[in-house]
Write a protein that holds these residues in place. Structure first.
Motif, PDB file in Angstrom:
ATOM      1  N   GLN A   1       3.949 100.908  82.740  1.00  0.00           N
ATOM      2  CA  GLN A   1       3.904 100.844  84.200  1.00  0.00           C
ATOM      3  C   GLN A   1       2.921  99.772  84.658  1.00  0.00           C
ATOM      4  OE1 GLN A   1       5.335 101.397  87.391  1.00  0.00           O
ATOM      5  NE2 GLN A   1       5.420 103.571  86.814  1.00  0.00           N
ATOM      6  N   ALA A   2       1.781  99.682  83.981  1.00  0.00           N
ATOM      7  CA  ALA A   2       0.766  98.707  84.359  1.00  0.00           C
ATOM      8  C   ALA A   2       1.287  97.281  84.227  1.00  0.00           C
ATOM      9  CB  ALA A   2      -0.486  98.892  83.498  1.00  0.00           C
ATOM     10  N   MET A   3       2.023  97.000  83.159  1.00  0.00           N
ATOM     11  CA  MET A   3       2.550  95.650  82.967  1.00  0.00           C
ATOM     12  C   MET A   3       3.515  95.268  84.093  1.00  0.00           C
ATOM     13  SD  MET A   3       1.136  94.220  80.376  1.00  0.00           S
ATOM     14  CE  MET A   3       2.216  92.893  79.849  1.00  0.00           C
ATOM     15  N   VAL A   4       4.334  96.224  84.520  1.00  0.00           N
ATOM     16  CA  VAL A   4       5.273  95.955  85.612  1.00  0.00           C
ATOM     17  C   VAL A   4       4.515  95.684  86.908  1.00  0.00           C
ATOM     18  CG1 VAL A   4       7.118  96.926  87.028  1.00  0.00           C
ATOM     19  CG2 VAL A   4       7.130  97.292  84.567  1.00  0.00           C
ATOM     20  N   ILE A   5       3.502  96.480  87.197  1.00  0.00           N
ATOM     21  CA  ILE A   5       2.742  96.302  88.434  1.00  0.00           C
ATOM     22  C   ILE A   5       1.955  94.993  88.402  1.00  0.00           C
ATOM     23  CG2 ILE A   5       0.943  97.281  89.902  1.00  0.00           C
ATOM     24  CD1 ILE A   5       1.775 100.041  89.000  1.00  0.00           C
TER      25      ILE A   5
ATOM     26  N   ASP B   1       7.927 100.500  88.761  1.00  0.00           N
ATOM     27  CA  ASP B   1       8.942 101.171  87.959  1.00  0.00           C
ATOM     28  C   ASP B   1       8.885 102.671  88.243  1.00  0.00           C
ATOM     29  OD1 ASP B   1      10.846 101.990  86.212  1.00  0.00           O
ATOM     30  OD2 ASP B   1       9.974 101.086  84.428  1.00  0.00           O
ATOM     31  N   LEU B   2       9.716 103.103  89.178  1.00  0.00           N
ATOM     32  CA  LEU B   2       9.777 104.519  89.531  1.00  0.00           C
ATOM     33  C   LEU B   2      10.663 105.319  88.581  1.00  0.00           C
ATOM     34  CD1 LEU B   2      10.182 104.262  93.427  1.00  0.00           C
ATOM     35  CD2 LEU B   2       8.076 104.312  92.071  1.00  0.00           C
ATOM     36  N   SER B   3      11.308 104.650  87.630  1.00  0.00           N
ATOM     37  CA  SER B   3      12.279 105.329  86.764  1.00  0.00           C
ATOM     38  C   SER B   3      11.680 105.838  85.461  1.00  0.00           C
ATOM     39  CB  SER B   3      13.441 104.384  86.443  1.00  0.00           C
ATOM     40  OG  SER B   3      13.010 103.279  85.668  1.00  0.00           O
ATOM     41  N   VAL B   4      10.378 105.644  85.237  1.00  0.00           N
ATOM     42  CA  VAL B   4       9.811 105.980  83.929  1.00  0.00           C
ATOM     43  C   VAL B   4       9.950 107.467  83.605  1.00  0.00           C
ATOM     44  CG1 VAL B   4       8.210 104.038  83.769  1.00  0.00           C
ATOM     45  CG2 VAL B   4       7.518 106.099  85.011  1.00  0.00           C
ATOM     46  N   GLY B   5       9.740 108.340  84.582  1.00  0.00           N
ATOM     47  CA  GLY B   5       9.877 109.767  84.328  1.00  0.00           C
ATOM     48  C   GLY B   5      11.295 110.140  83.955  1.00  0.00           C
ATOM     49  N   ALA B   6      12.272 109.543  84.640  1.00  0.00           N
ATOM     50  CA  ALA B   6      13.672 109.805  84.334  1.00  0.00           C
ATOM     51  C   ALA B   6      14.049 109.265  82.960  1.00  0.00           C
ATOM     52  CB  ALA B   6      14.569 109.193  85.402  1.00  0.00           C
ATOM     53  N   VAL B   7      13.464 108.131  82.569  1.00  0.00           N
ATOM     54  CA  VAL B   7      13.728 107.564  81.241  1.00  0.00           C
ATOM     55  C   VAL B   7      13.171 108.472  80.153  1.00  0.00           C
ATOM     56  CG1 VAL B   7      13.198 105.630  79.701  1.00  0.00           C
ATOM     57  CG2 VAL B   7      13.852 105.197  82.064  1.00  0.00           C
ATOM     58  N   VAL B   8      12.012 109.072  80.398  1.00  0.00           N
ATOM     59  CA  VAL B   8      11.456 110.039  79.449  1.00  0.00           C
ATOM     60  C   VAL B   8      12.461 111.158  79.190  1.00  0.00           C
ATOM     61  CG1 VAL B   8       9.683 111.814  79.132  1.00  0.00           C
ATOM     62  CG2 VAL B   8       9.044 109.555  79.992  1.00  0.00           C
TER      63      VAL B   8
ATOM     64  N   LEU C   1      17.091  92.991  85.276  1.00  0.00           N
ATOM     65  CA  LEU C   1      18.118  92.056  85.737  1.00  0.00           C
ATOM     66  C   LEU C   1      18.327  92.145  87.248  1.00  0.00           C
ATOM     67  CD1 LEU C   1      20.787  92.333  82.894  1.00  0.00           C
ATOM     68  CD2 LEU C   1      19.236  90.426  83.352  1.00  0.00           C
ATOM     69  N   CYS C   2      18.297  93.366  87.762  1.00  0.00           N
ATOM     70  CA  CYS C   2      18.472  93.529  89.212  1.00  0.00           C
ATOM     71  C   CYS C   2      17.315  92.898  89.980  1.00  0.00           C
ATOM     72  CB  CYS C   2      18.590  95.006  89.570  1.00  0.00           C
ATOM     73  SG  CYS C   2      20.136  95.785  89.049  1.00  0.00           S
ATOM     74  N   VAL C   3      16.103  93.045  89.456  1.00  0.00           N
ATOM     75  CA  VAL C   3      14.936  92.474  90.132  1.00  0.00           C
ATOM     76  C   VAL C   3      14.909  90.956  89.973  1.00  0.00           C
ATOM     77  CG1 VAL C   3      12.414  92.359  90.129  1.00  0.00           C
ATOM     78  CG2 VAL C   3      13.566  94.568  89.931  1.00  0.00           C
ATOM     79  N   ALA C   4      15.133  90.474  88.748  1.00  0.00           N
ATOM     80  CA  ALA C   4      14.992  89.050  88.470  1.00  0.00           C
ATOM     81  C   ALA C   4      16.182  88.232  88.960  1.00  0.00           C
ATOM     82  CB  ALA C   4      14.784  88.838  86.968  1.00  0.00           C
ATOM     83  N   ARG C   5      17.396  88.701  88.690  1.00  0.00           N
ATOM     84  CA  ARG C   5      18.582  87.919  89.022  1.00  0.00           C
ATOM     85  C   ARG C   5      19.093  88.169  90.433  1.00  0.00           C
ATOM     86  NH1 ARG C   5      18.998  83.735  85.511  1.00  0.00           N
ATOM     87  NH2 ARG C   5      18.685  84.438  83.364  1.00  0.00           N
ATOM     88  N   LEU C   6      19.138  89.442  90.817  1.00  0.00           N
ATOM     89  CA  LEU C   6      19.677  89.772  92.143  1.00  0.00           C
ATOM     90  C   LEU C   6      18.613  89.729  93.234  1.00  0.00           C
ATOM     91  CD1 LEU C   6      22.042  92.739  91.184  1.00  0.00           C
ATOM     92  CD2 LEU C   6      22.565  90.297  91.332  1.00  0.00           C
ATOM     93  N   LYS C   7      17.344  89.599  92.832  1.00  0.00           N
ATOM     94  CA  LYS C   7      16.225  89.510  93.788  1.00  0.00           C
ATOM     95  C   LYS C   7      16.112  90.756  94.669  1.00  0.00           C
ATOM     96  CE  LYS C   7      15.640  85.423  92.160  1.00  0.00           C
ATOM     97  NZ  LYS C   7      14.603  85.224  91.108  1.00  0.00           N
ATOM     98  N   VAL C   8      16.438  91.907  94.088  1.00  0.00           N
ATOM     99  CA  VAL C   8      16.299  93.171  94.809  1.00  0.00           C
ATOM    100  C   VAL C   8      14.887  93.718  94.563  1.00  0.00           C
ATOM    101  CG1 VAL C   8      17.244  95.490  95.149  1.00  0.00           C
ATOM    102  CG2 VAL C   8      18.750  93.604  94.473  1.00  0.00           C
ATOM    103  N   SER C   9      14.331  94.365  95.544  1.00  0.00           N
ATOM    104  CA  SER C   9      12.997  94.946  95.406  1.00  0.00           C
ATOM    105  C   SER C   9      12.950  95.904  94.218  1.00  0.00           C
ATOM    106  CB  SER C   9      12.622  95.696  96.690  1.00  0.00           C
ATOM    107  OG  SER C   9      11.502  96.525  96.475  1.00  0.00           O
ATOM    108  N   GLY C  10      11.894  95.765  93.413  1.00  0.00           N
ATOM    109  CA  GLY C  10      11.741  96.650  92.273  1.00  0.00           C
ATOM    110  C   GLY C  10      11.626  98.111  92.682  1.00  0.00           C
ATOM    111  N   PHE C  11      11.039  98.340  93.827  1.00  0.00           N
ATOM    112  CA  PHE C  11      10.908  99.714  94.334  1.00  0.00           C
ATOM    113  C   PHE C  11      12.288 100.328  94.548  1.00  0.00           C
ATOM    114  CE2 PHE C  11      10.513 102.883  97.644  1.00  0.00           C
ATOM    115  CZ  PHE C  11       9.384 103.587  97.285  1.00  0.00           C
ATOM    116  N   ILE C  12      13.187  99.567  95.200  1.00  0.00           N
ATOM    117  CA  ILE C  12      14.519 100.085  95.507  1.00  0.00           C
ATOM    118  C   ILE C  12      15.359 100.224  94.236  1.00  0.00           C
ATOM    119  CG2 ILE C  12      16.661  99.641  96.765  1.00  0.00           C
ATOM    120  CD1 ILE C  12      14.281 100.436  98.514  1.00  0.00           C
ATOM    121  N   VAL C  13      15.287  99.206  93.379  1.00  0.00           N
ATOM    122  CA  VAL C  13      16.085  99.234  92.146  1.00  0.00           C
ATOM    123  C   VAL C  13      15.716 100.427  91.278  1.00  0.00           C
ATOM    124  CG1 VAL C  13      16.490  98.049  89.951  1.00  0.00           C
ATOM    125  CG2 VAL C  13      16.537  96.764  92.093  1.00  0.00           C
TER     126      VAL C  13
END
Length: 350
Positions: free
Chosen positions: A79-83, A89-96, A142-154
């Protein structure tokens, strides 16, 4: 000609080396601002609980604190690296949770198809769980980098989708049938009196420190979060490194899911969840990672994870209503963000 956002060059453009160095330098400011008060709070909390409740320094309680700190540290490092790169990255809990159910399901199916092949089942399950985390991280990146969508929303969207997939796989029922060696000899084992998860967290932390301090990837992540325009001019591949941070976060969250699965002995869609996500962000912010990006050190984030784990343990031992415990976490997060903003304003005046 000015390089585009996705361009990669072998050398840094003349006159831009200073800009890139300046963009990567601010992480030290957050370290200096935070390293003063966090150890003091930690020592005060430990001393206060040791004097208040003898159960606090009991062997079983200490092992629980170390184990839970290990889980949080691994997730919080990603999470720290993303911030630091300027995202969320709000999806970390779901990925766990997803890694837990996917790995358990694959292990159970493989073991049923090939009885006695515990090594094969374990390897297949671990690969599937880590692969699931990487896949979610890749989609986020990819959504953040290529589509330029907010990381929060993605990541808010992938959090919901990933949680739904985990529930569909299990129908809300824990998955059993995993190899006993994975559970007893790995998840619940102890070496020199410490749980396996603690050694895993120490290894991850050491690797993350090396990445931040000794690799171009780590320096470029700081540069992107500190000043993306300067990083682009300097020839940094913004898209590739952003995708890399989200994939790293997904991988570490999946690793945490595997460790939790091995400990509890079943794959569960309820592991992780919103609590793990909130705590990982809190550990990063309290540990000196700026929400504006470009600042933060994972070793301080690990210390923050220890502080939060001990705080939660202390509130439980003091029989504080569980409904009130998030209030303490929220208050500490607000205070940390306020300190970060005040520090930025003070530095700006100077």
């Amino acid at each position: 000609m000015t390089p585009t956002t996705g361009a990669t060059t072998g050398t840094t453009a003349p006159g831009t080396a200073h800009s890139l160095a300046s963009a990567a330098r601010p992480h030290s400011l957050g370290l200096l601002r935070r390293i003063g008060f966090l150890p003091v709070l930690l020592v005060a909390l430990v001393a206060g609980m040791a004097a208040t409740d003898p159960q606090f320094y009991g062997p079983i309680n200490i092992l629980n604190i170390l184990r839970n700190t290990a889980f949080l540290t691994i997730v919080a490092c990603g999470q720290a690296m993303v911030i630091i790169a300027g995202g969320f990255d709000l999806s970390v809990g779901a990925v766990v949770a997803l890694a837990s159910v996917v790995s358990a399901k694959v292990m159970a199916v493989t073991l049923a198809a090939f009885p006695g092949s515990e090594g094969l089942a374990t390897a297949a399950g671990v690969a599937a769980g880590l692969g699931a985390g990487l896949a979610v991280g890749l989609v986020n990146g990819l959504c953040v980098a290529r589509l330029k969508v907010s990381g929060f929303i993605v990541t808010l969207g992938t959090m919901s989708a990933t949680t739904g997939v985990a529930l569909m796989i299990t129908s809300g029922i824990p998955v059993y049938g995993m190899p006993q060696g994975f559970v007893k000899e790995f998840g619940r084992a102890q070496f020199l009196g410490l749980p396996t998860a603690v050694y895993a967290a120490l290894l991850v932390l050491a690797l993350m420190v090396f990445i931040q301090r000794r690799t171009l990837f780590g320096r470029y992540v700081y540069a992107i979060g500190g000043n993306a325009d300067a990083a682009v001019v300097s020839g940094v591949s913004i898209n590739r490194h952003l995708v890399g941070t989200y994939m790293l976060s997904g991988l570490l969250a999946a690793l945490t899911g595997l460790l939790l699965t091995a400990q509890v002995g079943s794959g569960q869609a309820s592991l992780g969840g919103d609590r793990m996500m909130l705590q990982s962000i809190a550990a990063a912010v309290i540990g000196g990672v700026s929400l504006r990006g470009g600042i933060g050190r994972v070793e301080i984030v690990a210390l923050s994870a220890l502080f939060l784990t001990i705080l939660g343990n202390a509130l439980n031992l003091l029989h504080i209503d569980s409904r009130l415990q998030p209030v303490f976490l929220g208050a500490i997060m607000v205070a940390a963000v306020a300190l970060d903003e005040l520090g930025r304003r003070r530095n700006a005046r100077v």
